[in-house]
Design a protein around this motif. Structure first.
Motif, PDB file in Angstrom:
ATOM      1  N   LEU A   3       0.847  -1.186   0.000  1.00  0.00           N
ATOM      2  CA  LEU A   3       0.000   0.000   0.000  1.00  0.00           C
ATOM      3  C   LEU A   3       0.883   1.237   0.000  1.00  0.00           C
ATOM      4  O   LEU A   3       1.963   1.240   0.599  1.00  0.00           O
ATOM      5  N   ILE A  22      -4.961   7.044   2.088  1.00  0.00           N
ATOM      6  CA  ILE A  22      -3.746   6.999   2.915  1.00  0.00           C
ATOM      7  C   ILE A  22      -2.959   8.290   2.700  1.00  0.00           C
ATOM      8  O   ILE A  22      -2.610   8.629   1.566  1.00  0.00           O
ATOM      9  N   ILE A  25       2.388   7.020   6.004  1.00  0.00           N
ATOM     10  CA  ILE A  25       2.704   5.667   6.463  1.00  0.00           C
ATOM     11  C   ILE A  25       3.856   5.766   7.450  1.00  0.00           C
ATOM     12  O   ILE A  25       4.860   6.443   7.187  1.00  0.00           O
ATOM     13  N   GLN A  32       3.886  -1.594  10.344  1.00  0.00           N
ATOM     14  CA  GLN A  32       3.443  -0.472   9.514  1.00  0.00           C
ATOM     15  C   GLN A  32       2.023  -0.032   9.884  1.00  0.00           C
ATOM     16  O   GLN A  32       1.135  -0.867  10.084  1.00  0.00           O
ATOM     17  N   GLU A  33       1.851   1.264   9.954  1.00  0.00           N
ATOM     18  CA  GLU A  33       0.553   1.850  10.284  1.00  0.00           C
ATOM     19  C   GLU A  33       0.283   2.996   9.322  1.00  0.00           C
ATOM     20  O   GLU A  33       1.194   3.738   8.951  1.00  0.00           O
ATOM     21  N   ALA A  34      -0.967   3.124   8.905  1.00  0.00           N
ATOM     22  CA  ALA A  34      -1.346   4.188   7.968  1.00  0.00           C
ATOM     23  C   ALA A  34      -2.162   5.258   8.679  1.00  0.00           C
ATOM     24  O   ALA A  34      -2.982   4.961   9.550  1.00  0.00           O
ATOM     25  N   PHE A  49      -1.638  -1.926   8.899  1.00  0.00           N
ATOM     26  CA  PHE A  49      -1.754  -2.384   7.521  1.00  0.00           C
ATOM     27  C   PHE A  49      -2.618  -3.638   7.396  1.00  0.00           C
ATOM     28  O   PHE A  49      -3.343  -3.801   6.411  1.00  0.00           O
ATOM     29  N   GLU A  50      -2.534  -4.526   8.401  1.00  0.00           N
ATOM     30  CA  GLU A  50      -3.288  -5.774   8.292  1.00  0.00           C
ATOM     31  C   GLU A  50      -4.795  -5.561   8.378  1.00  0.00           C
ATOM     32  O   GLU A  50      -5.574  -6.468   8.042  1.00  0.00           O
ATOM     33  N   LEU A  52      -6.290  -3.108   6.644  1.00  0.00           N
ATOM     34  CA  LEU A  52      -6.667  -2.328   5.464  1.00  0.00           C
ATOM     35  C   LEU A  52      -6.926  -3.203   4.243  1.00  0.00           C
ATOM     36  O   LEU A  52      -6.243  -4.194   4.012  1.00  0.00           O
TER      37      LEU A  52
END
Length: 292
Positions: A3, A22, A25, A32-34, A49-50, A52
């Protein structure tokens, strides 16, 4: 999952009920975080991320058509209101239509300060379509309290809109705790600074807030209208419909809160306020210039 910034996504944990873009990031504790901005709702959120899911073009098109249909319905309802308001104002200004010449009308001037340049552009397009004189300024929410005084002195509006992105996080505190909100404190401080310049609720009419904002603190700070009484999401264009009603209501008339809210896309769960005077002024005679 690959992403990138500007990808359109939904959150699995919320059933992909809202489309997000987004905008940043980051990596927190190796994951990872958005940072997400709502595409049509004034909502900001964080998500791993998991959680999304990329939203394909076909799904986006379907949702966009639904959203556009709602916007068009609100616009038609407002257009009907606007025509009635203008007729009433003309009638009163001409002492019962005894004057048969042409009129001119001066709607309220708007200063719209927005924490999202994309939403600001959408709002300015709608202001233009409705016929409201407006100056739009992009300003990060955290910088608004320090900027508002100078902006008011320069533009001297009749109506001030203070909006952008916001959200409530249960993990940060109780629903009454201002620190549990992303930008509600900055919105409230901006309203307070504006009221130092123009204390009267009728001389400067203020709308403040975004999705899930701390409604009570914004009203207490001096806003005429604010979001969000039930901490729900509000549509990106809702501030414009509120402002439009005020801008085209005669200064002789007070507007009941429900009259302002009924043409919005969110309604009373997401928006509220106090009875407020209109700002429209009607004059005569109207004379076209020789060049025209």
């Amino acid at each position: 999952m690959r992403l990138q910034v500007n990808d359109i996504v939904g959150r699995k944990s919320y059933g992909c009920d809202v489309l997000f873009r987004i905008i940043d990031i980051r990596v927190i504790e190796g994951k990872q975080e958005a940072v997400l901005y709502g595409e049509d709702l004034r909502l900001i959120a964080d998500a791993p991320f998991e959680d999304l899911v990329p939203i394909n073009g076909e799904e986006r098109s379907v949702r966009q058509k639904t959203n556009e249909a709602l916007q068009e319905q609100s616009y038609r309802l407002f257009a009907q209101d606007k025509e009635l308001l203008q007729q009433k104002s003309e009638y009163l200004s001409s002492d019962g239509y005894r004057y048969s010449g042409d009129y001119f009308q001066i709607p309220g001037r708007v200063l719209h300060i927005d924490g999202d340049p994309s939403y600001l552009k959408k709002c300015l397009t709608l202001y233009e379509k409705i016929g409201i004189p407006v100056k739009g300024i992009y300003c990060n929410e955290k910088e608004m309290p320090g900027q508002i005084g100078e902006l008011l002195e320069h533009y001297r509006p009749d109506i001030l809109v203070i909006t952008g992105h916001d959200s409530y996080s249960k993990s940060k505190g109780a629903i009454k705790d201002l620190d549990a909100y992303r930008h509600s404190r900055q919105f409230a401080e901006t309203v307070q600074e504006a009221r130092k310049k123009v204390p009267s609720l009728d001389q400067l009419i203020i709308f403040a807030g975004a999705c899930q904002s701390h409604f009570e603190s914004l009203i207490q700070a001096g806003a005429n209208f604010a979001s969000s009484p039930e901490r729900v999401n509000i549509h990106a264009l809702d501030p414009v419909y509120i402002v439009a009603k005020i801008s085209f209501t005669s200064f002789r008339d007070y507007i009941h809160v429900w009259d302002v809210l009924r043409n919005t896309l969110t309604g009373e769960k997401g928006l509220g306020g106090i009875d407020t005077k209109g700002v429209l002024r009607t004059g005569l005679p109207y004379r076209m210039s020789k060049e025209e």
